[in-house]
Design a protein around this motif. Structure first.
Motif, PDB file in Angstrom:
ATOM      1  N   ARG A 117       0.808  -1.087  -0.119  1.00  0.00           N
ATOM      2  CA  ARG A 117       0.022   0.039   0.042  1.00  0.00           C
ATOM      3  C   ARG A 117       0.946   1.209  -0.100  1.00  0.00           C
ATOM      4  O   ARG A 117       0.247   2.322   0.223  1.00  0.00           O
ATOM      5  N   GLU A 135     -10.960  10.553   4.920  1.00  0.00           N
ATOM      6  CA  GLU A 135      -9.997  10.146   4.201  1.00  0.00           C
ATOM      7  C   GLU A 135     -10.248   9.617   2.701  1.00  0.00           C
ATOM      8  O   GLU A 135     -11.118   8.884   2.665  1.00  0.00           O
ATOM      9  N   GLU A 137      -8.846   8.030  -0.591  1.00  0.00           N
ATOM     10  CA  GLU A 137      -7.339   7.328  -1.546  1.00  0.00           C
ATOM     11  C   GLU A 137      -7.849   7.024  -2.732  1.00  0.00           C
ATOM     12  O   GLU A 137      -8.767   6.382  -2.974  1.00  0.00           O
ATOM     13  N   TYR A 183      -9.146  -4.407   3.333  1.00  0.00           N
ATOM     14  CA  TYR A 183      -9.008  -3.891   4.775  1.00  0.00           C
ATOM     15  C   TYR A 183      -8.003  -5.041   5.452  1.00  0.00           C
ATOM     16  O   TYR A 183      -7.972  -4.890   6.690  1.00  0.00           O
ATOM     17  N   GLU A 185      -4.857  -6.678   6.989  1.00  0.00           N
ATOM     18  CA  GLU A 185      -4.075  -5.983   7.844  1.00  0.00           C
ATOM     19  C   GLU A 185      -2.790  -6.812   8.576  1.00  0.00           C
ATOM     20  O   GLU A 185      -3.169  -7.139   9.749  1.00  0.00           O
TER      21      GLU A 185
ATOM     22  N   ALA B 246      -4.419   0.115   6.539  1.00  0.00           N
ATOM     23  CA  ALA B 246      -5.405  -0.046   5.726  1.00  0.00           C
ATOM     24  C   ALA B 246      -6.219   1.397   5.566  1.00  0.00           C
ATOM     25  O   ALA B 246      -6.323   2.224   6.525  1.00  0.00           O
ATOM     26  N   PRO B 247      -7.058   1.474   4.427  1.00  0.00           N
ATOM     27  CA  PRO B 247      -8.026   2.551   4.251  1.00  0.00           C
ATOM     28  C   PRO B 247      -8.946   2.564   5.441  1.00  0.00           C
ATOM     29  O   PRO B 247      -9.134   1.591   6.167  1.00  0.00           O
ATOM     30  N   ILE B 248      -9.537   3.991   5.718  1.00  0.00           N
ATOM     31  CA  ILE B 248     -10.545   3.873   7.026  1.00  0.00           C
ATOM     32  C   ILE B 248     -11.586   3.187   6.391  1.00  0.00           C
ATOM     33  O   ILE B 248     -12.057   3.144   5.207  1.00  0.00           O
ATOM     34  N   LEU B 249     -12.508   2.694   7.373  1.00  0.00           N
ATOM     35  CA  LEU B 249     -13.497   1.757   7.070  1.00  0.00           C
ATOM     36  C   LEU B 249     -14.710   2.633   6.595  1.00  0.00           C
ATOM     37  O   LEU B 249     -14.859   3.914   6.963  1.00  0.00           O
ATOM     38  N   PRO B 250     -15.542   2.076   5.799  1.00  0.00           N
ATOM     39  CA  PRO B 250     -16.880   3.215   5.173  1.00  0.00           C
ATOM     40  C   PRO B 250     -17.712   3.550   6.707  1.00  0.00           C
ATOM     41  O   PRO B 250     -17.681   2.834   7.517  1.00  0.00           O
ATOM     42  N   LYS B 251     -18.165   4.549   6.536  1.00  0.00           N
ATOM     43  CA  LYS B 251     -18.966   5.144   7.806  1.00  0.00           C
ATOM     44  C   LYS B 251     -20.081   4.260   8.199  1.00  0.00           C
ATOM     45  O   LYS B 251     -20.655   3.449   7.659  1.00  0.00           O
ATOM     46  N   ALA B 256     -14.163  -5.221   9.498  1.00  0.00           N
ATOM     47  CA  ALA B 256     -14.154  -5.615   8.020  1.00  0.00           C
ATOM     48  C   ALA B 256     -14.734  -6.804   7.859  1.00  0.00           C
ATOM     49  O   ALA B 256     -14.112  -7.512   6.633  1.00  0.00           O
ATOM     50  N   GLU B 259     -16.091  -8.268   4.509  1.00  0.00           N
ATOM     51  CA  GLU B 259     -15.250  -8.572   3.196  1.00  0.00           C
ATOM     52  C   GLU B 259     -14.718  -9.939   3.439  1.00  0.00           C
ATOM     53  O   GLU B 259     -14.107 -10.518   2.525  1.00  0.00           O
ATOM     54  N   LYS B 260     -15.041 -10.487   4.674  1.00  0.00           N
ATOM     55  CA  LYS B 260     -14.308 -11.871   4.831  1.00  0.00           C
ATOM     56  C   LYS B 260     -15.634 -12.856   4.559  1.00  0.00           C
ATOM     57  O   LYS B 260     -16.426 -12.744   5.315  1.00  0.00           O
ATOM     58  N   HIS B 261     -15.059 -14.052   3.942  1.00  0.00           N
ATOM     59  CA  HIS B 261     -16.038 -15.093   4.009  1.00  0.00           C
ATOM     60  C   HIS B 261     -16.220 -15.906   5.023  1.00  0.00           C
ATOM     61  O   HIS B 261     -15.101 -16.412   5.497  1.00  0.00           O
ATOM     62  N   HIS B 264     -13.199 -18.463   7.117  1.00  0.00           N
ATOM     63  CA  HIS B 264     -11.850 -17.837   7.159  1.00  0.00           C
ATOM     64  C   HIS B 264     -11.696 -17.115   8.472  1.00  0.00           C
ATOM     65  O   HIS B 264     -12.587 -16.378   8.988  1.00  0.00           O
TER      66      HIS B 264
END
Lengths: 345, 264
Positions: A117, A135, A137, A183, A185, B246-251, B256, B259-261, B264
């Motif tokens: 990233r 933010e 990007e 996301y 990490e 990581a980018p910031i999470l959606p409001k 997150a 997005e993990k299925h 996992h």
């Protein structure tokens, strides 16, 4: 076809019935205001507020593409004054046009990318995006799984449980599902059994975003970069919906750009500070590339996965990549003709 | 002032013994400035580093990551570089201006290694048929010389390092190669990669994009660790490193998981 016209469009463009309402109005008001502005300016000068002064003129600013060179210079000088005051430093707003004989292209080695990233963060350092809880990007890096073919999952298929089926079901994924993760990490990248897929504006030759823009504030420049005239953008977000590559971002609130982090080397079409309610996206770092420098993301990639150059120059790195590597374009079936290529060794 | 500070810092880095003497001076002169020095790494940790400097008008030569310490933005792509030096075969470096960052300035032991320990006569040069042995020095670089993480058991130290002149490499014909031009050495075996590098399609360059422009070329060892290219089971030329945040999470989301299925 309009996007292929030179910056100064002939007058008949302005007089089409469709555009009379807005452009004609603004033009007339602009004419009227020329005199009234003098008065306003005189009044404002006493208050010694460069910001107030320039903002008045900015409100009556026309579409940048239709401006004469003098008007463009004026617009940029006006912005320079406003930004310099707002950010407490000398800010330059460049108006360098596209160079003759240059068509920018970009190639990314998807085999080399490790998902660190650094490109996304370099982009923010360069391009004055909003920070903090708003933010933005321009580059997204997706983590893709290599898949999980496992004997224990033989019964997990969907709709029937005959062998491993790609996708699995909502409760148990199997096979190569290729659902990108934004996301991730982990402590270290690249992770085992993952590869990474960075995405940004593809600078399409036939950009769907340009086709849908109702005010023609986003268009293709002669060097192939799709730009946004932030001052002319009405924030309808049609382009965001049209872009198949999720490349565009919207300023939902007043952008938060700390003075200390503001990059004062800007371009009108590039990284100058944006306002609330406008759309923005990657411009191949116009403020750098039109002056000869590599884009910021190319320079920080630790694995050298990013290549950039002139598609019209047979000796350029980008042309050599296209000539010798295995290249593909994302969603080529949409006929958008991206100038952003993915490749493998 | 700036230049003085640089030299001073590098002297200390290269010569830890003098720290005591210099620290007294430092207290009088520029201890505050020293404490502020930010040193970032460029491609990989342990290879090329760069010290953050002010270039005037709030411009810095580099901006670095708060999280990892990696360089995230280049204000001056040619900081600390020198011309690439002579290269044997015509390629891109003949058409534009090619500069590199000298590797020798980044190696702590380099300034003394050809004088203090390996002076040509001592230790006695090894014969060609000497069997490899465990190292008693430099284990920080090569923890297990009998399991060298390069070449899958096919090579050993003196395939790259000259037997007598230890601060030089050696090519197939026995000619010495400078530490600042590792590409000449690596090209001995990695011919295809070497050609790709000369054409600008392998590796990294920063500076100007034009094919005739001025570029800083990154040399092999700035990205790859020659003593550990295999990386054990990973068998990958590039070491794993810490990613940027990581980018910031959606409001409205505080994790997150969406997005993990399952499974996992």
């Amino acid at each position: 076809m309009t996007e292929h016209k030179p910056p100064n469009l002939p007058d008949d463009e302005v007089s089409t019935p469709d555009s009379v309402s807005r452009r004609g109005f603004v033009k007339q008001v602009g004419g009227i205001s020329a005199t009234s502005m003098l008065g306003t300016a005189a009044l404002m000068t006493n208050t010694d507020e460069a910001e107030a002064n320039s903002e008045w003129a900015e409100w009556f600013q026309g579409s940048y593409r239709l401006m004469s060179d003098e008007e463009k210079d004026e617009a940029c000088a006006r912005l320079e004054r406003r930004y310099s005051e707002e950010y407490d430093k000398k800010v330059s707003v460049d108006s360098t046009p596209a160079q003759e004989g240059v068509l920018f292209g970009y190639a990314l080695n998807i085999q080399k990318c490790i998902g660190c990233r650094r490109c996304a963060k370099a982009c923010v350092k360069e391009n004055n995006q909003s920070r903090g809880d708003q933010e933005i990007e321009w580059i997204r890096v997706l983590k893709m799984e290599k898949g999980d073919f496992d004997a224990s999952k033989m019964a997990d298929g969907y709709p029937d449980s005959y062998g491993i089926q790609v996708g699995g079901n909502a409760y148990s994924a199997s096979g190569v599902v290729l659902e990108g993760e934004h996301y991730y990490e982990p402590e270290k990248v690249p992770e085992e059994d993952a590869f990474y897929m960075p995405m940004q504006c593809m600078q399409c030759e036939k950009p769907p975003c340009v086709k849908v823009c109702p005010v023609r504030t986003t268009y293709r420049e002669p060097d192939g970069v799709v730009v946004v005239d932030y001052n002319w953008c009405i924030g309808c977000r049609m382009c965001i919906g049209a872009c198949p590559y999720w490349a565009r971002r919207f300023n939902w609130g007043e952008p938060k750009l700390p003075k200390g982090e503001m990059n004062p080397d800007t371009h009108y079409y590039g990284n100058r500070p944006r306002m609330k309610g406008v759309v923005e996206k990657c411009t191949f770092c116009m403020q750098r590339t039109r002056k000869g420098r590599y884009p910021a993301c190319v320079e920080v990639c630790p694995v050298g996965a990013r290549k950039f150059g002139n598609l019209l120059d047979p000796d350029s790195e980008i042309r050599r990549v296209l000539a010798t590597k295995k290249v593909f374009r994302l969603k080529a079936e949409l006929n958008t003709y991206p100038k952003f290529f993915y490749y493998m060794d | 002032m700036q230049a003085n500070k640089q030299t001073f810092t590098s002297m200390i880095m290269k010569n830890p013994g003098s720290v005591a003497i210099f620290s007294v001076l430092a207290l009088c002169a520029s201890s505050v400035v020293l404490a502020q020095d930010t040193v970032c790494f460029e491609s990989r940790e342990g290879a090329s580093r760069v010290t953050q400097k002010d270039l005037g008008e709030e411009l810095k030569n580099v901006k670095c990551s708060d999280k990892t310490g990696a360089v995230l933005w280049w204000g001056d792509p040619f900081d600390g570089t020198q011309p690439m030096g002579e290269m044997p075969i015509e390629a891109d470096y003949n058409h534009g201006e090619a500069v590199v960052k000298p590797r020798t300035g980044q190696l702590n032991l380099y300034p003394i290694c050809g004088i203090a320990c390996h002076n040509g006569a001592f230790p006695p040069p090894v014969e060609a048929d000497t069997p490899p042995r465990k190292l008693t020095m430099h284990m920080d670089l090569v923890p297990d010389a009998l399991d060298l993480q390069h070449g899958n058991g096919g090579i050993w130290c003196l395939d790259c390092h000259d037997a007598k002149t230890r601060n030089k490499f050696v090519d197939n014909a026995g000619n010495l190669i400078d530490f600042n031009q590792p590409q000449k050495l690596c090209g001995k075996c990695h011919g295809q990669v070497y050609r790709g590098w000369r054409d600008g399609i392998h590796g990294k360059r920063i500076g100007e994009w034009a094919s005739t422009g001025k570029k800083r070329w990154f040399v092999c060892t700035e990205c790859h660790n020659p003593h550990d290219v295999q990386q054990g089971e990973r068998q990958s030329g590039f070491a794993q490193l810490a990613p940027e945040p990581a980018p910031i999470l959606p409001k409205g989301l505080d994790n997150a998981d969406h997005e993990k299925h399952g499974g996992h």
